[in-house]
Design a protein around this motif. Structure first.
Motif, PDB file in Angstrom:
ATOM      1  N   ASP A 164      41.164  -2.417 -35.038  1.00  0.00           N
ATOM      2  CA  ASP A 164      41.122  -1.274 -34.122  1.00  0.00           C
ATOM      3  C   ASP A 164      40.579  -1.749 -32.771  1.00  0.00           C
ATOM      4  OD1 ASP A 164      40.727   1.084 -32.723  1.00  0.00           O
ATOM      5  OD2 ASP A 164      39.971   2.184 -34.452  1.00  0.00           O
ATOM      6  N   ILE A 165      41.473  -2.196 -31.922  1.00  0.00           N
ATOM      7  CA  ILE A 165      41.068  -2.774 -30.636  1.00  0.00           C
ATOM      8  C   ILE A 165      40.495  -1.714 -29.700  1.00  0.00           C
ATOM      9  CG2 ILE A 165      41.952  -3.892 -28.545  1.00  0.00           C
ATOM     10  CD1 ILE A 165      43.705  -5.597 -30.275  1.00  0.00           C
ATOM     11  N   ALA A 166      41.034  -0.515 -29.751  1.00  0.00           N
ATOM     12  CA  ALA A 166      40.537   0.556 -28.879  1.00  0.00           C
ATOM     13  C   ALA A 166      39.063   0.835 -29.152  1.00  0.00           C
ATOM     14  CB  ALA A 166      41.362   1.816 -29.079  1.00  0.00           C
ATOM     15  N   LEU A 167      38.686   0.879 -30.425  1.00  0.00           N
ATOM     16  CA  LEU A 167      37.288   1.120 -30.790  1.00  0.00           C
ATOM     17  C   LEU A 167      36.410  -0.038 -30.346  1.00  0.00           C
ATOM     18  CD1 LEU A 167      35.078   2.714 -32.255  1.00  0.00           C
ATOM     19  CD2 LEU A 167      35.781   1.563 -34.379  1.00  0.00           C
ATOM     20  N   ARG A 168      36.890  -1.260 -30.538  1.00  0.00           N
ATOM     21  CA  ARG A 168      36.105  -2.435 -30.145  1.00  0.00           C
ATOM     22  C   ARG A 168      35.957  -2.509 -28.624  1.00  0.00           C
ATOM     23  NH1 ARG A 168      34.086  -4.773 -33.847  1.00  0.00           N
ATOM     24  NH2 ARG A 168      35.453  -3.555 -35.175  1.00  0.00           N
ATOM     25  N   LYS A 169      37.014  -2.129 -27.917  1.00  0.00           N
ATOM     26  CA  LYS A 169      36.959  -2.115 -26.457  1.00  0.00           C
ATOM     27  C   LYS A 169      35.925  -1.103 -25.974  1.00  0.00           C
ATOM     28  CE  LYS A 169      39.919  -1.294 -22.418  1.00  0.00           C
ATOM     29  NZ  LYS A 169      41.305  -0.996 -21.956  1.00  0.00           N
ATOM     30  N   GLU A 170      35.891   0.051 -26.617  1.00  0.00           N
ATOM     31  CA  GLU A 170      34.907   1.075 -26.254  1.00  0.00           C
ATOM     32  C   GLU A 170      33.485   0.562 -26.449  1.00  0.00           C
ATOM     33  OE1 GLU A 170      33.500   5.464 -27.921  1.00  0.00           O
ATOM     34  OE2 GLU A 170      35.554   4.775 -28.284  1.00  0.00           O
ATOM     35  N   LYS A 171      33.258  -0.126 -27.562  1.00  0.00           N
ATOM     36  CA  LYS A 171      31.928  -0.692 -27.828  1.00  0.00           C
ATOM     37  C   LYS A 171      31.576  -1.753 -26.788  1.00  0.00           C
ATOM     38  CE  LYS A 171      31.725  -0.013 -32.853  1.00  0.00           C
ATOM     39  NZ  LYS A 171      31.584  -0.701 -34.156  1.00  0.00           N
ATOM     40  N   MET A 172      32.571  -2.548 -26.420  1.00  0.00           N
ATOM     41  CA  MET A 172      32.309  -3.629 -25.470  1.00  0.00           C
ATOM     42  C   MET A 172      31.944  -3.107 -24.091  1.00  0.00           C
ATOM     43  SD  MET A 172      35.189  -6.388 -26.700  1.00  0.00           S
ATOM     44  CE  MET A 172      34.801  -7.678 -25.525  1.00  0.00           C
ATOM     45  N   HIS A 173      32.519  -1.985 -23.695  1.00  0.00           N
ATOM     46  CA  HIS A 173      32.119  -1.366 -22.431  1.00  0.00           C
ATOM     47  C   HIS A 173      30.637  -1.001 -22.466  1.00  0.00           C
ATOM     48  CE1 HIS A 173      35.633  -1.123 -19.890  1.00  0.00           C
ATOM     49  NE2 HIS A 173      36.380  -0.683 -20.886  1.00  0.00           N
ATOM     50  N   GLN A 174      30.179  -0.462 -23.604  1.00  0.00           N
ATOM     51  CA  GLN A 174      28.770  -0.107 -23.730  1.00  0.00           C
ATOM     52  C   GLN A 174      27.900  -1.357 -23.743  1.00  0.00           C
ATOM     53  OE1 GLN A 174      27.169   2.998 -23.723  1.00  0.00           O
ATOM     54  NE2 GLN A 174      25.437   1.590 -23.488  1.00  0.00           N
ATOM     55  N   PHE A 175      28.350  -2.378 -24.472  1.00  0.00           N
ATOM     56  CA  PHE A 175      27.597  -3.626 -24.512  1.00  0.00           C
ATOM     57  C   PHE A 175      27.476  -4.237 -23.117  1.00  0.00           C
ATOM     58  CE2 PHE A 175      29.303  -4.502 -29.090  1.00  0.00           C
ATOM     59  CZ  PHE A 175      28.470  -3.524 -29.582  1.00  0.00           C
ATOM     60  N   LEU A 176      28.570  -4.190 -22.367  1.00  0.00           N
ATOM     61  CA  LEU A 176      28.573  -4.761 -21.024  1.00  0.00           C
ATOM     62  C   LEU A 176      27.545  -4.070 -20.151  1.00  0.00           C
ATOM     63  CD1 LEU A 176      29.809  -6.757 -19.063  1.00  0.00           C
ATOM     64  CD2 LEU A 176      31.626  -5.102 -18.591  1.00  0.00           C
ATOM     65  N   SER A 177      27.438  -2.759 -20.317  1.00  0.00           N
ATOM     66  CA  SER A 177      26.417  -2.005 -19.585  1.00  0.00           C
ATOM     67  C   SER A 177      25.013  -2.460 -19.998  1.00  0.00           C
ATOM     68  CB  SER A 177      26.591  -0.508 -19.856  1.00  0.00           C
ATOM     69  OG  SER A 177      25.562   0.230 -19.247  1.00  0.00           O
ATOM     70  N   ASN A 178      24.843  -2.736 -21.294  1.00  0.00           N
ATOM     71  CA  ASN A 178      23.518  -3.130 -21.802  1.00  0.00           C
ATOM     72  C   ASN A 178      23.065  -4.486 -21.271  1.00  0.00           C
ATOM     73  OD1 ASN A 178      23.513  -0.790 -23.336  1.00  0.00           O
ATOM     74  ND2 ASN A 178      24.080  -1.803 -25.246  1.00  0.00           N
ATOM     75  N   ILE A 179      24.012  -5.405 -21.071  1.00  0.00           N
ATOM     76  CA  ILE A 179      23.636  -6.772 -20.687  1.00  0.00           C
ATOM     77  C   ILE A 179      23.880  -7.056 -19.207  1.00  0.00           C
ATOM     78  CG2 ILE A 179      24.093  -7.642 -23.016  1.00  0.00           C
ATOM     79  CD1 ILE A 179      26.698  -8.878 -21.942  1.00  0.00           C
ATOM     80  N   SER A 180      24.303  -6.070 -18.458  1.00  0.00           N
ATOM     81  CA  SER A 180      24.715  -6.299 -17.065  1.00  0.00           C
ATOM     82  C   SER A 180      23.624  -6.954 -16.219  1.00  0.00           C
ATOM     83  CB  SER A 180      25.157  -4.986 -16.423  1.00  0.00           C
ATOM     84  OG  SER A 180      24.102  -4.036 -16.423  1.00  0.00           O
ATOM     85  N   SER A 181      22.368  -6.596 -16.461  1.00  0.00           N
ATOM     86  CA  SER A 181      21.281  -7.152 -15.646  1.00  0.00           C
ATOM     87  C   SER A 181      21.037  -8.630 -15.939  1.00  0.00           C
ATOM     88  CB  SER A 181      19.988  -6.363 -15.879  1.00  0.00           C
ATOM     89  OG  SER A 181      19.567  -6.460 -17.225  1.00  0.00           O
TER      90      SER A 181
END
Length: 304
Positions: A156-173
């Motif tokens: 399920d790539i759509a679900l994984r992509k959604e999670k990755m957007h959140q992860f990217l926000s978490n590690i952006s700094s």
């Protein structure tokens, strides 16, 4: 007690408790020195003497996986061309510790951290032969021993992509502007929603903390089989993008065999997704070495 992160422990295993559990159930090991090697998402790991490694589940979700390892790993001898963690001791929870635990033969080597592209390329054929053989393990035997089908829903790539957007926000700094936009642009261009399921026997969690290399940087061992499952081979094939540099990938597929574009797409996705998770945990632990290696892995996975 467990915290808010998916890798937080539900119970801890101190050195004293590990010694008590091991020496009580395996008295032949009682005189050996026990020292903590570290912990992953699911298990705490202790070195016993110089010959054995014991893994103790630190979360309930790991108990089922450990039982599967006990049943399946001895059956892989004819399918593994790289040394792997063979369970030799099967312990039961006592003294307030609620989980079973396993002891394995110790594999020497180091994590593949800081290797050059030239060192990585040397392992292309070794990895290809290993995965070609492993992926030939009979699914029927795996099912008979309780191995689950794609329990993490990796297709399920759509679900994984959604999670990755959140992860990217978490590690952006913790990312440079270049690193952040490289990941953001990759996700923006990822338009496919789902790939067709496949049913292959998998290690399930191949990354730089579950692979060992010798003094020359060549792959020498595979550890931590707790995510064994039946699913899409792209899950394991992530190493083509996460471990190997672009110029070594054709060599890999020449030996392993060509795969379709959906498989390559999902393999690259997992090659980015997994080190992001590793990086998030490493940030919590202030593990700068793992943070740097996770960043390098992502950069390599994004490279053509």
């Amino acid at each position: 007690m467990g915290g808010s992160n998916q890798w937080d422990a539900e119970w801890e295993v101190s050195e004293e408790l590990a010694h008590q559990l091991i020496s009580n159930q395996f008295p032949q090991l009682a005189s050996k020195r026990i020292q903590k090697l570290g912990h992953g998402w699911d298990n705490t790991v202790y070195l016993v003497g110089t010959e054995y490694v014991f893994r103790f589940p630190r979360r309930e979700v790991a108990i089922h996986s450990l039982t599967i390892e006990k049943n399946i790993l001895p059956k892989l001898k004819d399918y593994c061309s790289i040394e792997y963690s063979l369970p030799l001791f099967f312990g039961e929870g006592k003294y307030g510790y609620p989980a079973p635990f396993l002891g394995y033969s110790y594999l020497s080597g180091e994590f593949p951290i800081g290797l050059t592209d030239e060192q990585r390329a040397v392992s292309a054929t070794t990895l290809a032969v290993f995965l070609k053989n492993l992926h030939a393990f009979p699914v029927r035997i795996a099912e008979e021993n309780g191995v689950r089908h794609d329990h993490r829903n990796l297709t399920d790539i759509a679900l994984r992509k959604e999670k990755m957007h959140q992860f990217l926000s978490n590690i952006s700094s913790h990312l440079s502007e270049e690193e952040y936009f490289a990941l953001a642009n990759y996700l923006k261009q990822l338009s496919i929603k789902k790939v067709k399921p496949k049913h292959t026997f998998l290690h399930g969690d191949l990354h730089f903390k579950n692979m060992l290399v010798d003094k020359n940087g060549k792959i020498s061992g595979i550890i931590d089989w707790g995510d064994i499952n039946i699913g899409h081979p792209a899950c394991d094939l992530n190493v083509v993008y996460s471990f190997l540099p672009p110029n070594a990938r054709p060599t890999f597929f020449d030996v392993y065999g060509e795969v379709d574009e959906e498989t390559k797409l999902l393999a690259r996705l997992m090659a980015i997704y997994i080190p992001i998770l590793i990086m998030m945990q490493a940030i919590d632990l202030n593990d700068l070495r793992s943070i740097d290696e996770a960043k390098a892995t992502i950069k390599r996975a994004l490279a053509d």
